[in-house]
Scaffold this motif. Structure first.
Motif, PDB file in Angstrom:
ATOM      1  N   MET A 103       0.827  -1.211   0.000  1.00  0.00           N
ATOM      2  CA  MET A 103       0.000   0.000   0.000  1.00  0.00           C
ATOM      3  C   MET A 103       0.862   1.262   0.000  1.00  0.00           C
ATOM      4  O   MET A 103       0.528   2.244  -0.668  1.00  0.00           O
ATOM      5  CB  MET A 103      -0.976  -0.018   1.183  1.00  0.00           C
ATOM      6  CG  MET A 103      -2.072  -1.065   1.034  1.00  0.00           C
ATOM      7  SD  MET A 103      -3.305  -1.039   2.355  1.00  0.00           S
ATOM      8  CE  MET A 103      -2.396  -1.742   3.725  1.00  0.00           C
ATOM      9  N   GLU A 104       1.965   1.246   0.722  1.00  0.00           N
ATOM     10  CA  GLU A 104       2.866   2.404   0.739  1.00  0.00           C
ATOM     11  C   GLU A 104       3.423   2.696  -0.653  1.00  0.00           C
ATOM     12  O   GLU A 104       3.696   3.844  -0.988  1.00  0.00           O
ATOM     13  CB  GLU A 104       4.024   2.174   1.722  1.00  0.00           C
ATOM     14  CG  GLU A 104       3.620   2.290   3.168  1.00  0.00           C
ATOM     15  CD  GLU A 104       4.726   1.853   4.132  1.00  0.00           C
ATOM     16  OE1 GLU A 104       5.785   1.330   3.679  1.00  0.00           O
ATOM     17  OE2 GLU A 104       4.526   2.031   5.348  1.00  0.00           O
ATOM     18  N   GLU A 105       3.578   1.653  -1.467  1.00  0.00           N
ATOM     19  CA  GLU A 105       4.107   1.814  -2.821  1.00  0.00           C
ATOM     20  C   GLU A 105       3.013   2.151  -3.834  1.00  0.00           C
ATOM     21  O   GLU A 105       3.293   2.253  -5.022  1.00  0.00           O
ATOM     22  CB  GLU A 105       4.871   0.558  -3.239  1.00  0.00           C
ATOM     23  CG  GLU A 105       6.153   0.372  -2.454  1.00  0.00           C
ATOM     24  CD  GLU A 105       7.013  -0.782  -2.945  1.00  0.00           C
ATOM     25  OE1 GLU A 105       6.871  -1.203  -4.118  1.00  0.00           O
ATOM     26  OE2 GLU A 105       7.844  -1.267  -2.150  1.00  0.00           O
ATOM     27  N   GLY A 106       1.767   2.289  -3.365  1.00  0.00           N
ATOM     28  CA  GLY A 106       0.690   2.715  -4.259  1.00  0.00           C
ATOM     29  C   GLY A 106      -0.345   1.658  -4.586  1.00  0.00           C
ATOM     30  O   GLY A 106      -1.295   1.936  -5.322  1.00  0.00           O
ATOM     31  N   GLY A 107      -0.183   0.452  -4.076  1.00  0.00           N
ATOM     32  CA  GLY A 107      -1.165  -0.601  -4.306  1.00  0.00           C
ATOM     33  C   GLY A 107      -2.417  -0.397  -3.472  1.00  0.00           C
ATOM     34  O   GLY A 107      -2.390   0.274  -2.437  1.00  0.00           O
ATOM     35  N   LYS A 108      -3.518  -0.964  -3.957  1.00  0.00           N
ATOM     36  CA  LYS A 108      -4.794  -0.873  -3.241  1.00  0.00           C
ATOM     37  C   LYS A 108      -5.182  -2.254  -2.745  1.00  0.00           C
ATOM     38  O   LYS A 108      -5.013  -3.240  -3.460  1.00  0.00           O
ATOM     39  CB  LYS A 108      -5.874  -0.306  -4.177  1.00  0.00           C
ATOM     40  CG  LYS A 108      -5.561   1.120  -4.645  1.00  0.00           C
ATOM     41  CD  LYS A 108      -6.566   1.631  -5.646  1.00  0.00           C
ATOM     42  CE  LYS A 108      -6.437   1.067  -7.029  1.00  0.00           C
ATOM     43  NZ  LYS A 108      -5.248   1.270  -7.796  1.00  0.00           N
ATOM     44  N   VAL A 109      -5.720  -2.313  -1.525  1.00  0.00           N
ATOM     45  CA  VAL A 109      -6.157  -3.578  -0.935  1.00  0.00           C
ATOM     46  C   VAL A 109      -7.607  -3.423  -0.495  1.00  0.00           C
ATOM     47  O   VAL A 109      -7.960  -2.454   0.192  1.00  0.00           O
ATOM     48  CB  VAL A 109      -5.277  -3.993   0.275  1.00  0.00           C
ATOM     49  CG1 VAL A 109      -5.751  -5.335   0.830  1.00  0.00           C
ATOM     50  CG2 VAL A 109      -3.806  -4.061  -0.125  1.00  0.00           C
ATOM     51  N   TYR A 110      -8.446  -4.387  -0.899  1.00  0.00           N
ATOM     52  CA  TYR A 110      -9.865  -4.400  -0.559  1.00  0.00           C
ATOM     53  C   TYR A 110     -10.175  -5.674   0.216  1.00  0.00           C
ATOM     54  O   TYR A 110      -9.611  -6.734  -0.069  1.00  0.00           O
ATOM     55  CB  TYR A 110     -10.717  -4.366  -1.835  1.00  0.00           C
ATOM     56  CG  TYR A 110     -10.434  -3.163  -2.695  1.00  0.00           C
ATOM     57  CD1 TYR A 110     -11.059  -1.941  -2.440  1.00  0.00           C
ATOM     58  CD2 TYR A 110      -9.525  -3.229  -3.743  1.00  0.00           C
ATOM     59  CE1 TYR A 110     -10.787  -0.827  -3.217  1.00  0.00           C
ATOM     60  CE2 TYR A 110      -9.246  -2.115  -4.526  1.00  0.00           C
ATOM     61  CZ  TYR A 110      -9.880  -0.921  -4.258  1.00  0.00           C
ATOM     62  OH  TYR A 110      -9.611   0.185  -5.031  1.00  0.00           O
ATOM     63  N   ALA A 111     -11.088  -5.579   1.192  1.00  0.00           N
ATOM     64  CA  ALA A 111     -11.484  -6.743   1.991  1.00  0.00           C
ATOM     65  C   ALA A 111     -13.008  -6.812   2.069  1.00  0.00           C
ATOM     66  O   ALA A 111     -13.673  -5.807   2.323  1.00  0.00           O
ATOM     67  CB  ALA A 111     -10.894  -6.660   3.399  1.00  0.00           C
ATOM     68  N   CYS A 112     -13.543  -7.991   1.863  1.00  0.00           N
ATOM     69  CA  CYS A 112     -14.990  -8.225   1.867  1.00  0.00           C
ATOM     70  C   CYS A 112     -15.560  -8.121   3.283  1.00  0.00           C
ATOM     71  O   CYS A 112     -15.136  -8.836   4.195  1.00  0.00           O
ATOM     72  CB  CYS A 112     -15.282  -9.597   1.278  1.00  0.00           C
ATOM     73  SG  CYS A 112     -17.014 -10.069   1.372  1.00  0.00           S
ATOM     74  N   ARG A 113     -16.541  -7.246   3.446  1.00  0.00           N
ATOM     75  CA  ARG A 113     -17.172  -7.043   4.759  1.00  0.00           C
ATOM     76  C   ARG A 113     -17.928  -8.289   5.234  1.00  0.00           C
ATOM     77  O   ARG A 113     -18.000  -8.550   6.425  1.00  0.00           O
ATOM     78  CB  ARG A 113     -18.149  -5.874   4.693  1.00  0.00           C
ATOM     79  CG  ARG A 113     -17.496  -4.534   4.642  1.00  0.00           C
ATOM     80  CD  ARG A 113     -18.548  -3.432   4.587  1.00  0.00           C
ATOM     81  NE  ARG A 113     -17.941  -2.133   4.795  1.00  0.00           N
ATOM     82  CZ  ARG A 113     -17.964  -1.160   3.895  1.00  0.00           C
ATOM     83  NH1 ARG A 113     -18.555  -1.335   2.726  1.00  0.00           N
ATOM     84  NH2 ARG A 113     -17.393  -0.014   4.158  1.00  0.00           N
ATOM     85  N   PHE A 114     -18.540  -9.029   4.308  1.00  0.00           N
ATOM     86  CA  PHE A 114     -19.274 -10.235   4.692  1.00  0.00           C
ATOM     87  C   PHE A 114     -18.335 -11.240   5.352  1.00  0.00           C
ATOM     88  O   PHE A 114     -18.609 -11.742   6.441  1.00  0.00           O
ATOM     89  CB  PHE A 114     -19.971 -10.872   3.485  1.00  0.00           C
ATOM     90  CG  PHE A 114     -20.664 -12.159   3.820  1.00  0.00           C
ATOM     91  CD1 PHE A 114     -21.938 -12.148   4.371  1.00  0.00           C
ATOM     92  CD2 PHE A 114     -20.042 -13.381   3.611  1.00  0.00           C
ATOM     93  CE1 PHE A 114     -22.583 -13.339   4.706  1.00  0.00           C
ATOM     94  CE2 PHE A 114     -20.676 -14.566   3.935  1.00  0.00           C
ATOM     95  CZ  PHE A 114     -21.950 -14.550   4.479  1.00  0.00           C
TER      96      PHE A 114
END
Length: 160
Positions: free
Chosen positions: A104-115
């Motif tokens: 993430m610090e290098e510009g990547g995006k991380v998503y996590a499913c709320r369910f």
């Protein structure tokens, strides 16, 4: 019994030609995207760590890179520690957090499913590492469809 007369291996020895690269070092063209999805349990094998490293490599090759944590994959993005959060109980204990944070610090995006986060693993959004974006379970399919529409490179892992 045959006698082994070869010298013992020592630090600094190598067994393969690690400098020989067979394929072109592919770089992303302007605007190219990549998506790496994880449906794997933290600490149940190496694939979670390997794919975070692969996602980081894609990012460094110039791809606009996202990671999707869903199902048991959300366990990779949880804050950990013992005896307190952020304390490493044993060497490597916080590898997932360190690698995802670096990504993430290098510009990547991380998503996590709320369910998966709540219904399957009993965690809330405050349990996620800072910077991870929680998403609706309906977005799990749509992020993949969106990347498909954009002809993105996608790498999927599904282990159990």
């Amino acid at each position: 019994m045959p006698k082994v007369e070869k010298p013992m291996h020592k630090d600094g020895d190598f067994f393969v030609d690690y400098e020989d690269k067979v394929f072109e070092d592919v770089k992303a063209k302007e605007g190219e995207k990549a998506l790496v999805t994880f449906h794997t349990v933290a600490f149940e094998g190496s694939i979670g760590l390997v794919n975070i490293l692969s996602a980081t490599r894609l990012l460094r090759k110039g791809f606009d890179t996202s990671i999707l944590l869903y199902g048991p994959g959300v366990t990779l993005g949880l804050q950990r520690g013992f005896p307190t959060l952020g304390s490493e109980a044993f060497p490597g204990h916080l590898n997932y957090a360190a690698r995802l944070t670096k990504f993430m610090e290098e510009g990547g995006k991380v998503y996590a499913c709320r369910f998966a986060l709540q219904a399957l693993y009993g965690h809330g959004e405050p349990s996620l590492l800072p910077g991870i974006q929680p998403i609706s379970p309906l977005d799990v399919l749509d992020i993949q469809l969106e990347h498909k529409k954009e002809d993105a490179f996608m790498m999927h892992s599904w282990t159990m």
